[in-house]
Scaffold this motif. Structure first.
Motif, PDB file in Angstrom:
ATOM      1  N   ALA A  83       0.844  -1.202   0.000  1.00 38.15           N
ATOM      2  CA  ALA A  83       0.000   0.000   0.000  1.00 38.15           C
ATOM      3  C   ALA A  83       0.877   1.249   0.000  1.00 38.15           C
ATOM      4  O   ALA A  83       0.610   2.212  -0.744  1.00 38.15           O
ATOM      5  CB  ALA A  83      -0.930  -0.007   1.205  1.00 38.15           C
ATOM      6  N   GLU A  84       1.930   1.249   0.814  1.00 42.65           N
ATOM      7  CA  GLU A  84       2.861   2.385   0.844  1.00 42.65           C
ATOM      8  C   GLU A  84       3.614   2.493  -0.480  1.00 42.65           C
ATOM      9  O   GLU A  84       3.840   3.592  -0.985  1.00 42.65           O
ATOM     10  CB  GLU A  84       3.828   2.237   2.017  1.00 42.65           C
ATOM     11  N   HIS A  85       3.998   1.361  -1.031  1.00 44.10           N
ATOM     12  CA  HIS A  85       4.685   1.319  -2.323  1.00 44.10           C
ATOM     13  C   HIS A  85       3.833   2.011  -3.390  1.00 44.10           C
ATOM     14  O   HIS A  85       4.308   2.835  -4.159  1.00 44.10           O
ATOM     15  CB  HIS A  85       4.957  -0.142  -2.701  1.00 44.10           C
ATOM     16  N   LYS A  86       2.538   1.683  -3.396  1.00 47.07           N
ATOM     17  CA  LYS A  86       1.649   2.268  -4.402  1.00 47.07           C
ATOM     18  C   LYS A  86       1.463   3.766  -4.185  1.00 47.07           C
ATOM     19  O   LYS A  86       1.447   4.535  -5.147  1.00 47.07           O
ATOM     20  CB  LYS A  86       0.300   1.561  -4.406  1.00 47.07           C
ATOM     21  N   LEU A  87       1.346   4.200  -2.941  1.00 45.19           N
ATOM     22  CA  LEU A  87       1.220   5.641  -2.659  1.00 45.19           C
ATOM     23  C   LEU A  87       2.431   6.412  -3.177  1.00 45.19           C
ATOM     24  O   LEU A  87       2.293   7.488  -3.764  1.00 45.19           O
ATOM     25  CB  LEU A  87       1.073   5.889  -1.155  1.00 45.19           C
ATOM     26  N   MET A  88       3.614   5.859  -2.960  1.00 41.24           N
ATOM     27  CA  MET A  88       4.836   6.515  -3.433  1.00 41.24           C
ATOM     28  C   MET A  88       4.892   6.515  -4.952  1.00 41.24           C
ATOM     29  O   MET A  88       5.306   7.498  -5.567  1.00 41.24           O
ATOM     30  CB  MET A  88       6.072   5.840  -2.840  1.00 41.24           C
ATOM     31  N   PHE A  89       4.438   5.436  -5.563  1.00 44.90           N
ATOM     32  CA  PHE A  89       4.409   5.389  -7.020  1.00 44.90           C
ATOM     33  C   PHE A  89       3.458   6.448  -7.580  1.00 44.90           C
ATOM     34  O   PHE A  89       3.790   7.135  -8.543  1.00 44.90           O
ATOM     35  CB  PHE A  89       3.994   4.011  -7.536  1.00 44.90           C
ATOM     36  N   ILE A  90       2.286   6.580  -6.983  1.00 44.17           N
ATOM     37  CA  ILE A  90       1.309   7.573  -7.453  1.00 44.17           C
ATOM     38  C   ILE A  90       1.901   8.972  -7.371  1.00 44.17           C
ATOM     39  O   ILE A  90       1.775   9.773  -8.298  1.00 44.17           O
ATOM     40  CB  ILE A  90      -0.009   7.454  -6.658  1.00 44.17           C
ATOM     41  N   ARG A  91       2.585   9.274  -6.273  1.00 48.25           N
ATOM     42  CA  ARG A  91       3.225  10.590  -6.131  1.00 48.25           C
ATOM     43  C   ARG A  91       4.327  10.772  -7.181  1.00 48.25           C
ATOM     44  O   ARG A  91       4.428  11.817  -7.823  1.00 48.25           O
ATOM     45  CB  ARG A  91       3.790  10.757  -4.722  1.00 48.25           C
ATOM     46  N   LEU A  92       5.142   9.748  -7.365  1.00 52.68           N
ATOM     47  CA  LEU A  92       6.198   9.801  -8.374  1.00 52.68           C
ATOM     48  C   LEU A  92       5.598  10.013  -9.763  1.00 52.68           C
ATOM     49  O   LEU A  92       6.086  10.825 -10.551  1.00 52.68           O
ATOM     50  CB  LEU A  92       7.018   8.508  -8.342  1.00 52.68           C
ATOM     51  N   ASN A  93       4.531   9.310 -10.046  1.00 52.77           N
ATOM     52  CA  ASN A  93       3.851   9.429 -11.327  1.00 52.77           C
ATOM     53  C   ASN A  93       3.371  10.862 -11.563  1.00 52.77           C
ATOM     54  O   ASN A  93       3.487  11.400 -12.662  1.00 52.77           O
ATOM     55  CB  ASN A  93       2.677   8.453 -11.384  1.00 52.77           C
ATOM     56  N   LYS A  94       2.862  11.494 -10.522  1.00 56.13           N
ATOM     57  CA  LYS A  94       2.398  12.882 -10.655  1.00 56.13           C
ATOM     58  C   LYS A  94       3.548  13.839 -10.929  1.00 56.13           C
ATOM     59  O   LYS A  94       3.375  14.861 -11.584  1.00 56.13           O
ATOM     60  CB  LYS A  94       1.619  13.304  -9.413  1.00 56.13           C
ATOM     61  N   LEU A  95       4.720  13.494 -10.436  1.00 60.21           N
ATOM     62  CA  LEU A  95       5.883  14.365 -10.653  1.00 60.21           C
ATOM     63  C   LEU A  95       6.470  14.212 -12.053  1.00 60.21           C
ATOM     64  O   LEU A  95       6.932  15.190 -12.639  1.00 60.21           O
ATOM     65  CB  LEU A  95       6.970  14.064  -9.619  1.00 60.21           C
ATOM     66  N   ILE A  96       6.471  13.000 -12.590  1.00 64.87           N
ATOM     67  CA  ILE A  96       7.200  12.781 -13.845  1.00 64.87           C
ATOM     68  C   ILE A  96       6.319  12.515 -15.063  1.00 64.87           C
ATOM     69  O   ILE A  96       6.793  12.602 -16.182  1.00 64.87           O
ATOM     70  CB  ILE A  96       8.217  11.622 -13.705  1.00 64.87           C
ATOM     71  N   ASN A  97       5.046  12.223 -14.879  1.00 68.61           N
ATOM     72  CA  ASN A  97       4.176  11.875 -15.999  1.00 68.61           C
ATOM     73  C   ASN A  97       3.544  13.128 -16.587  1.00 68.61           C
ATOM     74  O   ASN A  97       3.157  14.039 -15.860  1.00 68.61           O
ATOM     75  CB  ASN A  97       3.083  10.905 -15.535  1.00 68.61           C
ATOM     76  N   LYS A  98       3.417  13.149 -17.916  1.00 71.63           N
ATOM     77  CA  LYS A  98       2.808  14.292 -18.595  1.00 71.63           C
ATOM     78  C   LYS A  98       1.307  14.380 -18.330  1.00 71.63           C
ATOM     79  O   LYS A  98       0.723  15.440 -18.367  1.00 71.63           O
ATOM     80  CB  LYS A  98       3.061  14.197 -20.097  1.00 71.63           C
ATOM     81  N   ASP A  99       0.669  13.246 -18.099  1.00 68.17           N
ATOM     82  CA  ASP A  99      -0.771  13.205 -17.859  1.00 68.17           C
ATOM     83  C   ASP A  99      -1.058  12.372 -16.609  1.00 68.17           C
ATOM     84  O   ASP A  99      -1.571  11.258 -16.698  1.00 68.17           O
ATOM     85  CB  ASP A  99      -1.488  12.631 -19.082  1.00 68.17           C
ATOM     86  N   PRO A 100      -0.722  12.911 -15.430  1.00 68.31           N
ATOM     87  CA  PRO A 100      -0.849  12.114 -14.202  1.00 68.31           C
ATOM     88  C   PRO A 100      -2.288  11.789 -13.813  1.00 68.31           C
ATOM     89  O   PRO A 100      -2.515  10.940 -12.971  1.00 68.31           O
ATOM     90  CB  PRO A 100      -0.178  12.989 -13.145  1.00 68.31           C
ATOM     91  N   ASP A 101      -3.257  12.460 -14.438  1.00 69.50           N
ATOM     92  CA  ASP A 101      -4.650  12.201 -14.088  1.00 69.50           C
ATOM     93  C   ASP A 101      -5.284  11.099 -14.933  1.00 69.50           C
ATOM     94  O   ASP A 101      -6.426  10.728 -14.711  1.00 69.50           O
ATOM     95  CB  ASP A 101      -5.472  13.486 -14.206  1.00 69.50           C
ATOM     96  N   ASN A 102      -4.546  10.571 -15.907  1.00 73.66           N
ATOM     97  CA  ASN A 102      -5.055   9.480 -16.729  1.00 73.66           C
ATOM     98  C   ASN A 102      -4.963   8.194 -15.913  1.00 73.66           C
ATOM     99  O   ASN A 102      -3.890   7.625 -15.752  1.00 73.66           O
ATOM    100  CB  ASN A 102      -4.256   9.376 -18.030  1.00 73.66           C
ATOM    101  N   GLN A 103      -6.092   7.745 -15.417  1.00 72.52           N
ATOM    102  CA  GLN A 103      -6.129   6.603 -14.505  1.00 72.52           C
ATOM    103  C   GLN A 103      -5.636   5.315 -15.176  1.00 72.52           C
ATOM    104  O   GLN A 103      -4.925   4.528 -14.552  1.00 72.52           O
ATOM    105  CB  GLN A 103      -7.554   6.408 -13.969  1.00 72.52           C
ATOM    106  N   ILE A 104      -5.977   5.110 -16.437  1.00 70.63           N
ATOM    107  CA  ILE A 104      -5.553   3.885 -17.127  1.00 70.63           C
ATOM    108  C   ILE A 104      -4.035   3.853 -17.249  1.00 70.63           C
ATOM    109  O   ILE A 104      -3.397   2.843 -16.962  1.00 70.63           O
ATOM    110  CB  ILE A 104      -6.235   3.764 -18.512  1.00 70.63           C
TER     111      ILE A 104
END
Length: 150
Positions: free
Chosen positions: A27-48
Motif C-alpha cells: 500500500a505504501e509502495h503504491k502511494l509513493m508510485f502515485i506521487r512519483l507518477n504525478k511528478l514525472i508523468n505528462k498526464d498524471p490524471d489518466n487513470q488507465i
C-alpha cells in the motif's frame, strides 16, 4: 506517510518504493508510485496510464527478484516508444496466449494489476469484444502465489 505527498524529489520516492517493496508494504509502495507518477508523468490524471505504469513497475520488480539482478521489461518499453499505452494494452489483450507478464503477475498474487484487470476496471474505454476476452482469461486463470516478493 505524510512526507510522500510533500516530496518533490523522484529519487527519494524511488528509494522509499524500494524499501516498501523489501518490507512487503505494498500500500505504501503504491502511494509513493502515485506521487512519483504525478511528478514525472505528462498526464498524471489518466487513470488507465497510471495503473498501467504501476503494473509495469511491479512487473519489473518481480523480474528483478526472479533473475536476482535489475531487470527491465525491454520489449514492453520498446513497444511503448512507438505505440500509446492504450494501443499496447489492446495488442496484448488480443493475443490468444497469456503473456509472460500476465503469468508472472498472476503467479505472484498480483492478478489485479494485469492488463486484463485494468481493462475490466475501465471497460467503458475498450471494445466489448476485448472486455469479454479479458474477462474470460481472468476467469480461467489460477492464482498460484508461488513466488516471493523479496
Amino acid at each position: 506517510m505524510d512526507w510522500v505527498n510533500k516530496c518533490n524529489e523522484p529519487d527519494k520516492l524511488r528509494l522509499g518504493m524500494m524499501n516498501a517493496w523489501r518490507l512487503n508494504k505494498m500500500a505504501e509502495h503504491k502511494l509513493m508510485f502515485i506521487r512519483l507518477n504525478k511528478l514525472i508523468n505528462k498526464d498524471p490524471d489518466n487513470q488507465i496510464e497510471q495503473e498501467f505504469y504501476y503494473m509495469l513497475e511491479v512487473y519489473e520488480q518481480l523480474l528483478t527478484n526472479k533473475y536476482k539482478r535489475k531487470t527491465i521489461a525491454i520489449r514492453t518499453r520498446k513497444m511503448l516508444k512507438t505505440k500509446s499505452v492504450m494501443q499496447c494494452m489492446e495488442y496484448w489483450a488480443k493475443l490468444n496466449a497469456k503473456t509472460n507478464g500476465f503469468k508472472l503477475l498472476n503467479e505472484c498474487g498480483f492478478a489485479d494489476l494485469t492488463i486484463e484487470s485494468i481493462i475490466q476496471r475501465h471497460s467503458n474505454a475498450f471494445s466489448i469484444h476485448l472486455v469479454d476476452k479479458t474477462y474470460f482469461r481472468l476467469l480461467t486463470s489460477i492464482n498460484h502465489t508461488s513466488c516471493t516478493l523479496k
